[in-house]
Design a protein around this motif. Structure first.
Motif, PDB file in Angstrom:
ATOM      1  N   ALA A  65      -1.355   3.383  -4.680  1.00 17.97           N
ATOM      2  CA  ALA A  65      -2.879   2.927  -4.611  1.00 17.97           C
ATOM      3  C   ALA A  65      -3.067   2.392  -6.096  1.00 17.97           C
ATOM      4  O   ALA A  65      -4.075   1.642  -6.288  1.00 17.97           O
ATOM      5  N   GLY A  78      -4.575   8.744  -2.412  1.00 16.98           N
ATOM      6  CA  GLY A  78      -3.471   7.809  -2.350  1.00 16.98           C
ATOM      7  C   GLY A  78      -2.507   8.060  -3.519  1.00 16.98           C
ATOM      8  O   GLY A  78      -2.733   8.940  -4.357  1.00 16.98           O
ATOM      9  N   LYS A 134       0.708  -1.207   0.100  1.00 17.10           N
ATOM     10  CA  LYS A 134       0.002  -0.100   0.072  1.00 17.10           C
ATOM     11  C   LYS A 134       0.778   1.265  -0.034  1.00 17.10           C
ATOM     12  O   LYS A 134       0.404   2.126   0.483  1.00 17.10           O
TER      13      LYS A 134
END
Length: 324
Positions: A18, A68, A15
């Protein structure tokens, strides 16, 4: 390429990012397309080879609005455009994870076709890991070969350099491809008579179908709403009854990006009519260098364009030089 895919999967899995902005296979073996990848599984469709010429910097305008970080793959020349967009506050640096990818020059399928190679089924030797000097092209008429160098995009022969100007991580090696004078064609046109210049550009620009591909791909054309999309004054027409409007579209656009164009060559690469639109921009770059000293847009994040800066020794607005 597999190393790049594996690293992208790692960054998606933990992560750090994204999504990934790269290229996917197109309908044809020489036609990869820019694409977003949001899952690890989707990265199995990721490609990166000699035909991945698209400059992905402009896609980061929209990506900066998403939640993100986006991993964006940038070739050395693309990083100039990314820097310029940062300077203009069009993208968010904190929303980007820049993967600087190696480049040994990008390929132009039209140059291959101009060599008389038709009916192409597959091409090998374009892989980023492959350092061979020739492309092997399987056609419906049998196998053909051509030099990798002879099939490169014009912009790669006048490459600004293989140093990434901005990055978070580097993968892959780059090879110097510069073997031509960046302004040779500009000087050739400057030497023409006014009548010949007019005829040259009239011939080229008359091919325009106003598809707007050049504008849409240009990192310097970063407005979310373009004046040429307006219905006022018929500026959004795809074909105008007055050919003057056709020419003005490109002339106005060249003035719009003057001093900001990094000479990425995307306008000419995507033009379906093969118009050498980069020559307008390169003419402005040459003049700026002569009038204000050498300047490369996007080379850093600090310097201002000579056209948006002022120095006491700047030339006077009415200055005229002896040029063709």
């Amino acid at each position: 390429m597999q190393e790049l895919i594996d690293r992208a999967k790692e960054l998606l899995a933990d992560k750090t990012v994204a999504r990934v902005l790269g290229w996917k296979a197109g309908d044809l073996p020489y036609d990869p397309e820019p694409a977003f990848f949001e899952t690890i599984e989707s990265l199995d469709n990721f490609v990166y080879d000699g035909f991945c010429g698209a400059n992905l910097s402009k896609y980061m305008i929209e990506a900066s609005r998403l939640e993100g970080k986006t991993l964006v793959c940038l070739k050395p020349c693309d990083t100039y455009s990314f820097n310029e967009l940062l300077k203009e506050h069009r993208i968010d640096r904190d929303k980007a994870y820049i993967m600087g990818v190696g480049c040994r020059g990008k390929l132009d399928i039209n140059k291959i076709r101009q060599m008389g190679i038709k009916g192409i089924e597959s091409i090998s030797g374009a892989e980023i890991e492959d350092s061979c000097e020739n492309l092997r092209i399987q056609t419906i008429y049998g196998e053909k070969t051509c030099s990798y160098k002879d099939a490169m995009l014009e912009r790669c022969h006048v490459c600004k350099g293989k140093e990434h100007k901005i990055y978070d991580e580097l993968l892959g090696e780059s090879q110097n491809t510069t073997d031509a004078d960046r302004f040779e064609e500009v000087r050739r046109i400057e030497a023409m008579s006014p009548e010949d210049k007019f005829a040259f550009f009239q011939s080229e620009l008359s091919k325009c179908i106003r598809c707007n591909a050049c504008r849409n791909v240009c990192p310097a054309c970063s407005c979310r709403k373009c004046v040429f999309d307006s219905n006022k004054f018929d500026s959004s027409q795809k074909a105008n009854s007055d050919s003057f409007e056709e020419k003005m579209f490109h002339i106005i656009r060249a003035f719009h990006v003057a001093g900001r164009c990094t000479d990425c060559g995307e306008c000419s690469r995507v033009c379906p009519q093969g118009i050498p639109l980069h020559l307008f921009n390169r003419k402005f770059i040459k003049d700026i260098n002569e009038f204000y000293g050498e300047y490369q847009a996007g080379d850093d994040l600090e310097s201002n364009s000579p056209l948006t800066d002022y120095k006491m020794d700047d030339i006077e607005p009415g200055h005229v030089t002896e040029r063709g």
